[in-house]
Motif scaffolding. Structure first.
Motif, PDB file in Angstrom:
ATOM      1  N   SER A 163       0.810  -1.219   0.000  1.00  0.00           N
ATOM      2  CA  SER A 163       0.000   0.000   0.000  1.00  0.00           C
ATOM      3  C   SER A 163       0.848   1.277   0.000  1.00  0.00           C
ATOM      4  O   SER A 163       0.306   2.371  -0.026  1.00  0.00           O
ATOM      5  N   LYS A 164       2.173   1.161   0.022  1.00  0.00           N
ATOM      6  CA  LYS A 164       3.030   2.346  -0.069  1.00  0.00           C
ATOM      7  C   LYS A 164       2.991   2.952  -1.468  1.00  0.00           C
ATOM      8  O   LYS A 164       3.380   4.092  -1.667  1.00  0.00           O
ATOM      9  N   ALA A 165       2.510   2.164  -2.473  1.00  0.00           N
ATOM     10  CA  ALA A 165       2.346   2.678  -3.829  1.00  0.00           C
ATOM     11  C   ALA A 165       1.000   3.361  -3.946  1.00  0.00           C
ATOM     12  O   ALA A 165       0.020   2.950  -3.330  1.00  0.00           O
ATOM     13  N   HIS A 166       0.935   4.414  -4.752  1.00  0.00           N
ATOM     14  CA  HIS A 166      -0.271   5.237  -4.887  1.00  0.00           C
ATOM     15  C   HIS A 166      -1.394   4.509  -5.615  1.00  0.00           C
ATOM     16  O   HIS A 166      -1.176   3.938  -6.678  1.00  0.00           O
ATOM     17  N   GLY A 167      -2.576   4.556  -5.049  1.00  0.00           N
ATOM     18  CA  GLY A 167      -3.787   4.070  -5.711  1.00  0.00           C
ATOM     19  C   GLY A 167      -3.878   2.564  -5.849  1.00  0.00           C
ATOM     20  O   GLY A 167      -2.939   1.830  -5.571  1.00  0.00           O
ATOM     21  N   THR A 168      -5.014   2.116  -6.300  1.00  0.00           N
ATOM     22  CA  THR A 168      -5.233   0.676  -6.454  1.00  0.00           C
ATOM     23  C   THR A 168      -4.676   0.147  -7.764  1.00  0.00           C
ATOM     24  O   THR A 168      -4.445  -1.046  -7.901  1.00  0.00           O
ATOM     25  N   GLY A 169      -4.465   1.015  -8.739  1.00  0.00           N
ATOM     26  CA  GLY A 169      -3.945   0.568 -10.022  1.00  0.00           C
ATOM     27  C   GLY A 169      -2.454   0.334 -10.034  1.00  0.00           C
ATOM     28  O   GLY A 169      -1.924  -0.302 -10.935  1.00  0.00           O
ATOM     29  N   GLN A 170      -1.768   0.828  -9.043  1.00  0.00           N
ATOM     30  CA  GLN A 170      -0.321   0.675  -8.995  1.00  0.00           C
ATOM     31  C   GLN A 170       0.023  -0.345  -7.923  1.00  0.00           C
ATOM     32  O   GLN A 170      -0.021  -0.056  -6.736  1.00  0.00           O
ATOM     33  N   ILE A 171       0.345  -1.534  -8.352  1.00  0.00           N
ATOM     34  CA  ILE A 171       0.623  -2.613  -7.412  1.00  0.00           C
ATOM     35  C   ILE A 171       2.112  -2.936  -7.459  1.00  0.00           C
ATOM     36  O   ILE A 171       2.698  -3.066  -8.526  1.00  0.00           O
ATOM     37  N   MET A 172       2.700  -3.069  -6.295  1.00  0.00           N
ATOM     38  CA  MET A 172       4.113  -3.415  -6.202  1.00  0.00           C
ATOM     39  C   MET A 172       4.282  -4.911  -6.436  1.00  0.00           C
ATOM     40  O   MET A 172       3.400  -5.707  -6.115  1.00  0.00           O
ATOM     41  N   ALA A 173       5.422  -5.298  -6.956  1.00  0.00           N
ATOM     42  CA  ALA A 173       5.732  -6.710  -7.194  1.00  0.00           C
ATOM     43  C   ALA A 173       6.007  -7.402  -5.868  1.00  0.00           C
ATOM     44  O   ALA A 173       6.829  -6.925  -5.087  1.00  0.00           O
ATOM     45  N   PRO A 174       5.325  -8.514  -5.578  1.00  0.00           N
ATOM     46  CA  PRO A 174       5.622  -9.241  -4.336  1.00  0.00           C
ATOM     47  C   PRO A 174       6.979  -9.936  -4.442  1.00  0.00           C
ATOM     48  O   PRO A 174       7.285 -10.573  -5.439  1.00  0.00           O
ATOM     49  N   LEU A 175       7.803  -9.765  -3.423  1.00  0.00           N
ATOM     50  CA  LEU A 175       9.116 -10.394  -3.369  1.00  0.00           C
ATOM     51  C   LEU A 175       9.134 -11.376  -2.201  1.00  0.00           C
ATOM     52  O   LEU A 175       8.236 -11.376  -1.362  1.00  0.00           O
ATOM     53  N   THR A 176      10.154 -12.201  -2.104  1.00  0.00           N
ATOM     54  CA  THR A 176      10.253 -13.137  -0.982  1.00  0.00           C
ATOM     55  C   THR A 176      10.418 -12.370   0.324  1.00  0.00           C
ATOM     56  O   THR A 176      10.849 -11.217   0.337  1.00  0.00           O
ATOM     57  N   GLY A 177      10.037 -12.998   1.416  1.00  0.00           N
ATOM     58  CA  GLY A 177      10.188 -12.395   2.729  1.00  0.00           C
ATOM     59  C   GLY A 177       9.130 -11.356   3.041  1.00  0.00           C
ATOM     60  O   GLY A 177       9.319 -10.540   3.934  1.00  0.00           O
ATOM     61  N   GLY A 178       8.030 -11.347   2.293  1.00  0.00           N
ATOM     62  CA  GLY A 178       6.962 -10.390   2.543  1.00  0.00           C
ATOM     63  C   GLY A 178       7.300  -8.974   2.128  1.00  0.00           C
ATOM     64  O   GLY A 178       6.675  -8.028   2.596  1.00  0.00           O
ATOM     65  N   LEU A 179       8.261  -8.805   1.257  1.00  0.00           N
ATOM     66  CA  LEU A 179       8.671  -7.481   0.791  1.00  0.00           C
ATOM     67  C   LEU A 179       8.104  -7.202  -0.591  1.00  0.00           C
ATOM     68  O   LEU A 179       7.575  -8.103  -1.246  1.00  0.00           O
ATOM     69  N   PHE A 180       8.241  -5.959  -1.041  1.00  0.00           N
ATOM     70  CA  PHE A 180       7.704  -5.542  -2.328  1.00  0.00           C
ATOM     71  C   PHE A 180       8.723  -4.715  -3.070  1.00  0.00           C
ATOM     72  O   PHE A 180       9.597  -4.085  -2.482  1.00  0.00           O
ATOM     73  N   GLY A 181       8.604  -4.705  -4.396  1.00  0.00           N
ATOM     74  CA  GLY A 181       9.515  -3.944  -5.223  1.00  0.00           C
ATOM     75  C   GLY A 181       8.868  -3.485  -6.507  1.00  0.00           C
ATOM     76  O   GLY A 181       7.696  -3.779  -6.768  1.00  0.00           O
ATOM     77  N   LEU A 182       9.619  -2.767  -7.321  1.00  0.00           N
ATOM     78  CA  LEU A 182       9.138  -2.315  -8.609  1.00  0.00           C
ATOM     79  C   LEU A 182       9.103  -3.487  -9.577  1.00  0.00           C
ATOM     80  O   LEU A 182      10.037  -4.298  -9.612  1.00  0.00           O
TER      81      LEU A 182
END
Length: 187
Positions: A163-182
């Motif tokens: 949810s650190k990314a703006h809006g519902t249309g911009q979803i971060m890529a799920p990474l291992t360890g419960g982290l997110f990235g571009l």
């Protein structure tokens, strides 16, 4: 005045124009492509593929005219990034090319943590609404909320919540360890 009375202080309002502000911006972001499960690989650095004579965002589609360059790339650098600060109206208030370290922190071209912006304002001030992180091989991300700048004491961390990314249309890529990235790719 010798009798223990204080004299009234004169005050004057001064209109400030052409003021230059310097402030650090701290952010943390992972890139899906080089992410290895805990940090990001520095393959571009070890293969000497990170440009030094000019930041790489001076061409379309970014067309950023900044003159950032270095003689040597700081240790543990993944690649160049373009950091943009947007005003409350969504316009780009300021941009800087900087480096992304393998632990996700953004560093200035001198290798120091945080990216220092210098902005000269003719009058008034700009209310900053969002931080945008752009990488040439990943989909850019816009912060979900405004951040008080300078934020060098508490970085805006894009990695710990989708949810650190703006809006519902911009979803971060799920990474291992419960982290997110571009997300890898370009749209």
């Amino acid at each position: 005045d010798g009798a223990g009375h204080s004299s009234p202080q004169a005050t004057n309002d001064v209109a400030a124009t052409n003021c230059t502000f310097r402030f650090p911006v701290a952010a943390k972001v992972f890139l899906q492509g080089p992410y290895n499960g805990t940090t990001m690989n520095t393959a571009l650095l070890t293969s000497a593929l990170i440009p030094t004579s000019q930041q790489p965002y001076n061409v379309a589609p970014w067309s950023y005219a900044g003159s950032e360059h270095v003689t040597t790339i700081p240790a543990l650098t993944v690649d160049w990034i373009l950091l943009e600060l947007r005003s409350a109206t969504g316009d780009a208030a300021s941009k800087r090319a900087a480096f992304l370290k393998s632990d996700g922190t953004l560093i200035d071209t001198n290798g120091v943590a945080n990216v220092t912006f210098t902005q000269t304002l003719a009058s008034g001030y700009t209310i900053l609404d969002s931080i945008v992180v752009i990488h040439r091989n990943h989909i850019a991300v816009v912060s979900a909320s405004s951040d008080t700048l300078p934020n060098d004491a508490s970085a805006y961390d894009f990695t710990n919540l989708q949810s650190k990314a703006h809006g519902t249309g911009q979803i971060m890529a799920p990474l291992t360890g419960g982290l997110f990235g571009l997300w890898c790719g370009d749209t």
